[in-house]
Design a protein around this motif. Structure first.
Motif, mmCIF file in Angstrom:
data_model
loop_
_atom_site.group_PDB
_atom_site.id
_atom_site.type_symbol
_atom_site.label_atom_id
_atom_site.label_comp_id
_atom_site.label_asym_id
_atom_site.label_seq_id
_atom_site.Cartn_x
_atom_site.Cartn_y
_atom_site.Cartn_z
ATOM 1 N N ALA A 256 32.924 80.556 84.359
ATOM 2 C CA ALA A 256 33.517 79.441 83.618
ATOM 3 C C ALA A 256 33.189 79.585 82.137
ATOM 4 C CB ALA A 256 33.003 78.103 84.144
ATOM 5 N N TYR A 257 34.005 78.924 81.304
ATOM 6 C CA TYR A 257 33.844 79.003 79.853
ATOM 7 C C TYR A 257 33.918 77.602 79.256
ATOM 8 C CZ TYR A 257 34.700 83.960 80.562
ATOM 9 O OH TYR A 257 34.609 85.257 80.993
ATOM 10 N N ILE A 258 33.039 77.336 78.300
ATOM 11 C CA ILE A 258 33.095 76.092 77.526
ATOM 12 C C ILE A 258 33.349 76.472 76.072
ATOM 13 C CG2 ILE A 258 31.839 74.064 76.713
ATOM 14 C CD1 ILE A 258 30.267 74.078 79.297
ATOM 15 N N ILE A 259 34.472 76.018 75.533
ATOM 16 C CA ILE A 259 34.829 76.311 74.150
ATOM 17 C C ILE A 259 34.382 75.134 73.282
ATOM 18 C CG2 ILE A 259 36.667 76.981 72.577
ATOM 19 C CD1 ILE A 259 36.199 78.923 74.911
ATOM 20 N N ALA A 260 33.453 75.399 72.378
ATOM 21 C CA ALA A 260 32.904 74.354 71.501
ATOM 22 C C ALA A 260 32.900 74.867 70.063
ATOM 23 C CB ALA A 260 31.496 73.971 71.952
ATOM 24 N N THR A 261 34.084 75.284 69.604
ATOM 25 C CA THR A 261 34.201 75.951 68.306
ATOM 26 C C THR A 261 34.291 74.995 67.125
ATOM 27 O OG1 THR A 261 36.550 76.187 68.863
ATOM 28 C CG2 THR A 261 35.159 78.116 69.132
ATOM 29 N N SER A 383 40.093 67.527 58.472
ATOM 30 C CA SER A 383 39.390 68.475 59.336
ATOM 31 C C SER A 383 40.070 68.466 60.694
ATOM 32 C CB SER A 383 37.911 68.098 59.480
ATOM 33 O OG SER A 383 37.253 68.165 58.230
ATOM 34 N N ILE A 384 40.371 69.646 61.209
ATOM 35 C CA ILE A 384 41.149 69.734 62.445
ATOM 36 C C ILE A 384 40.413 70.601 63.469
ATOM 37 C CG2 ILE A 384 43.389 69.309 61.402
ATOM 38 C CD1 ILE A 384 42.650 72.853 62.169
ATOM 39 N N PRO A 385 40.697 70.404 64.756
ATOM 40 C CA PRO A 385 40.067 71.245 65.785
ATOM 41 C C PRO A 385 40.399 72.723 65.585
ATOM 42 C CG PRO A 385 41.117 69.327 66.784
ATOM 43 C CD PRO A 385 41.548 69.354 65.352
ATOM 44 N N ASP A 386 39.411 73.573 65.784
ATOM 45 C CA ASP A 386 39.622 75.017 65.696
ATOM 46 C C ASP A 386 40.213 75.492 67.027
ATOM 47 O OD1 ASP A 386 39.602 77.701 65.288
ATOM 48 O OD2 ASP A 386 37.442 77.915 65.043
ATOM 49 N N VAL A 387 41.546 75.470 67.105
ATOM 50 C CA VAL A 387 42.229 75.722 68.380
ATOM 51 C C VAL A 387 42.724 77.161 68.512
ATOM 52 C CG1 VAL A 387 42.946 73.321 68.648
ATOM 53 C CG2 VAL A 387 44.439 74.924 67.428
ATOM 54 N N ARG A 388 42.237 78.070 67.668
ATOM 55 C CA ARG A 388 42.758 79.436 67.702
ATOM 56 C C ARG A 388 42.618 80.061 69.085
ATOM 57 N NH1 ARG A 388 40.651 84.283 67.583
ATOM 58 N NH2 ARG A 388 38.564 83.428 67.344
ATOM 59 N N ARG A 547 44.122 88.232 57.388
ATOM 60 C CA ARG A 547 42.806 88.505 57.973
ATOM 61 C C ARG A 547 42.256 87.328 58.766
ATOM 62 N NH1 ARG A 547 42.067 90.679 52.582
ATOM 63 N NH2 ARG A 547 42.303 92.943 52.640
ATOM 64 N N CYS A 548 42.573 86.096 58.356
ATOM 65 C CA CYS A 548 42.034 84.942 59.092
ATOM 66 C C CYS A 548 42.924 84.549 60.261
ATOM 67 C CB CYS A 548 41.827 83.750 58.158
ATOM 68 S SG CYS A 548 43.314 82.792 57.797
ATOM 69 N N GLN A 549 44.079 85.224 60.419
ATOM 70 C CA GLN A 549 44.990 84.989 61.544
ATOM 71 C C GLN A 549 45.375 83.518 61.700
ATOM 72 O OE1 GLN A 549 46.604 87.239 64.086
ATOM 73 N NE2 GLN A 549 46.419 88.174 62.075
ATOM 74 N N GLY A 550 45.607 82.859 60.564
ATOM 75 C CA GLY A 550 46.103 81.491 60.594
ATOM 76 C C GLY A 550 45.041 80.427 60.729
ATOM 77 N N ARG A 551 43.780 80.812 60.779
ATOM 78 C CA ARG A 551 42.721 79.811 60.963
ATOM 79 C C ARG A 551 42.729 78.775 59.839
ATOM 80 N NH1 ARG A 551 37.059 78.980 60.224
ATOM 81 N NH2 ARG A 551 36.078 78.165 62.101
ATOM 82 N N LEU A 552 43.043 79.216 58.611
ATOM 83 C CA LEU A 552 43.046 78.302 57.473
ATOM 84 C C LEU A 552 44.440 77.811 57.097
ATOM 85 C CD1 LEU A 552 40.443 80.028 55.101
ATOM 86 C CD2 LEU A 552 40.086 78.076 56.618
#
Length: 581
Positions: A256-261, A383-388, A547-552
């Motif tokens: 299982a995985y927990i994403i807490a980015t 500020s928005i969730p880091d949903v990448r 380089r940031c692949q849309g993160r910003l």
């Protein structure tokens, strides 16, 4: 490895001497090269890829790699590499003659001009663009080989070492399950490392809470920790993570995985918003409280929120003058800002200027223009969730006005399959909720993996969670839970991009810093090409492919297209990101 990230007065580590373009400078072994350069007055880290504009760093997050510098003979992100004795840093600030000559015609849309539709001219232009583009040639980059490929087995992988990730890790380990904690920062703790104000709703002082959590997980036999490691995604073959620092590729095998980015401070859109000296709000706090380096002596903070007020108060304690600006009118304010700094409301446009970095801003508000001298700007409007990572999984993500793009999940923090989320990535705005969500996600995972004792505990936590949501009047969470049950997504209202501070599109108001894409480029693509989805805009302009692949830039680009086309942001959509480059 400094897991604890203890706060100390002044600079971090041992003093060393580094060389920037041949000039000897003072640096410290536990700070990035970018921080050492900024402290010594060198705010420009290079020029942009297409337009050769001077650029610095916006964020210290290793995944926000907007610029590369030649450090020790290799092109690297100067925000990731720590200072070393005798280290040589080289930045080329020259501009090719042809770029200077044709600069009035260069923009992100230029390849679609009528003149370039001629096949011969286009082939010649493409060849010249490849030669003039300001990025390292493959031959100059050197062969950066992966030193090792390691398989890591665990019951649970937690991605993100902030409050919710630490709580989830401890809770899982306490239930007897093996957990692997992955974080891209040099030290665990997330924002708790550098936001020195206590957490509302939590009685324990911030530093005591952080130290207690770290002591518990670092002494547990069930916990393995990987810092300076980027979780690259949940791919079909296997999930992977990569450490540039250790040159190790990790193949992850977990149940299982927990994403807490966490959250991302979205850049604000204003004229010359790419000048060195423009930072995310979190970066400003990290500079002053973690690295002991002031961003300047007089700053502009964009946005009026709990986050921006915390930033302003901590800057004010250091004697740094602050001007807060936002779109809110004075009569709408519910807080007294007189002890923090000057406030300017009803702002329609912000125009930054300076020869090589931020020197002043013009603020257009209430029908007039005011010039304010500042030497840095902190973006804290949205500020928005880091949903990448979640976006790679084709997860259901919906837009809620004034909240952002939110992944659909239930009260058990379950996203899909064996994946759970917690903290800022779920959209929750307050740290007390992040703490509870970390516990809920961990208990839900444990129950799914056969720990039956977790069932009554998770139900009790969900009751506490619902009470807190009601107490804080966060009604939109119930809407997310309802969508997770019904699968029905309604159209959402959308008024105005919260980060937009321009009155009309401009060639100097940037949305994608990696690829030099401006509001004017996107406006022409929407109106002249008729493209109304972000995926189509991406194919035309290359937005979100840097380089940031849309993160910003992904959220800003989507909301700006929505604003121009008068469409629901869910109709415009997001783009799917690749693994970090």
């Amino acid at each position: 490895m400094n897991l604890f990230g203890d706060t100390i007065q002044g600079r971090r580590g041992s003093r060393v001497r580094i060389f920037f373009n041949g000039i000897g400078l003072e640096g410290y072994t536990l700070e990035p090269v970018s921080i050492a350069l900024y402290y010594n007055g060198f705010k420009v880290l290079g020029r942009s890829k297409k337009l050769y504009r001077m650029r610095g760093f916006y964020s210290l997050n290793p995944q926000d790699r907007l610029m590369l510098a030649k450090v020790g003979g290799e092109y690297v992100n100067p925000c990731e590499v720590l200072c070393q004795e005798g280290q040589e840093v080289h930045v080329d600030l020259s501009v090719p003659f042809l770029v200077k000559l044709f600069s009035p015609f260069l923009d992100g849309y230029f390849q679609h001009r009528k003149l370039l539709k001629n096949k011969i001219l286009w082939s010649l232009t493409v060849d010249k663009i490849k030669k003039l583009a300001n990025h390292p040639k493959i031959g100059d980059m050197g062969a950066q080989k992966t030193g090792k490929i390691l398989e890591v087995e665990s019951d649970v992988v937690v991605v993100g070492g902030g409050l919710s990730g630490l709580v989830a890790t401890y809770t899982i380990s306490k239930l007897g399950l093996r957990v692997l904690l992955i974080d891209d920062s040099p030290a665990l703790g997330g924002r708790m490392r550098y936001d020195h104000m206590d957490i509302p709703g939590i009685s324990m002082p911030r530093e005591d809470l952080l130290r207690d959590l770290l002591n518990r997980i670092t002494t547990s036999e069930n916990v393995r920790i990987l810092t300076r490691t980027v979780f690259t995604g949940l791919f079909e073959d296997y999930p992977t993570a990569y450490s540039e620092y250790d040159k190790v590729l990790y193949i992850l095998k977990a149940k299982a995985y927990i994403i807490a980015t966490g959250l991302v401070d979205v850049p604000c859109i204003f004229r010359n918003n790419d000048l060195p000296g423009v930072f995310s709000g979190s970066t400003v706090l990290e500079m002053i409280n973690y690295y002991g380096v002031e961003p300047g002596r007089r700053g502009l903070i964009i946005g009026l929120s709990q986050n921006s007020l915390r930033i302003a108060e901590q800057l004010k304690r250091l004697g740094i003058d602050i001007v807060l600006v936002s779109r809110l009118k004075h009569k709408n304010m519910e807080c007294n800002l007189s002890k923090i700094g000057e406030y300017v409301g009803n702002v329609r446009e912000i125009q930054a200027s300076g020869k090589t970095c931020i020197e002043r801003v013009n603020i257009i508000h209430d029908g007039r223009r005011d010039e304010v001298k500042v030497d840095f700007i902190a973006c804290s409007a949205f500020s928005i969730p880091d949903v990448r990572i979640l976006n790679q999984l084709n997860s259901k993500i919906v837009f809620l006005d004034n909240v952002g793009f939110i992944p659909i999940h239930d009260e058990y923090m379950h996203l899909k399959d064996n994946i759970f989320i917690a903290g800022g990535v779920s959209g929750s705005p307050y740290s007390i909720l992040h703490l509870i969500e970390g516990e809920i996600a961990a208990l839900s995972v444990a129950y799914n993996l056969g720990v039956r004792d977790a069932e009554p505990l998770v139900e009790e936590k969900i009751k506490e969670y619902r009470f807190k949501l009601g107490e804080m009047n966060i009604k939109w969470k119930n809407k997310i839970f309802e969508i997770s049950r019904s699968g029905l997504i309604e159209n959402t209202s959308f008024t105005y991009p919260p980060t937009l501070f321009i009155e009309k599109p401009g060639r100097d108001a940037f949305i994608c810093f990696c690829e030099d894409i401006t509001t004017e480029d996107i406006s022409r693509t929407v109106y002249e090409k008729g493209f109304r989805t972000l995926e189509l805009v991406k194919r035309i302009l290359g937005v979100c492919t840097g380089r940031c692949q849309g993160r910003l830039c992904m959220v800003n680009a989507s909301l700006y297209v929505s604003y121009l086309s008068n469409l629901d942001p869910d109709q415009v959509g997001l783009t799917k990101a690749r693994a970090p480059t």
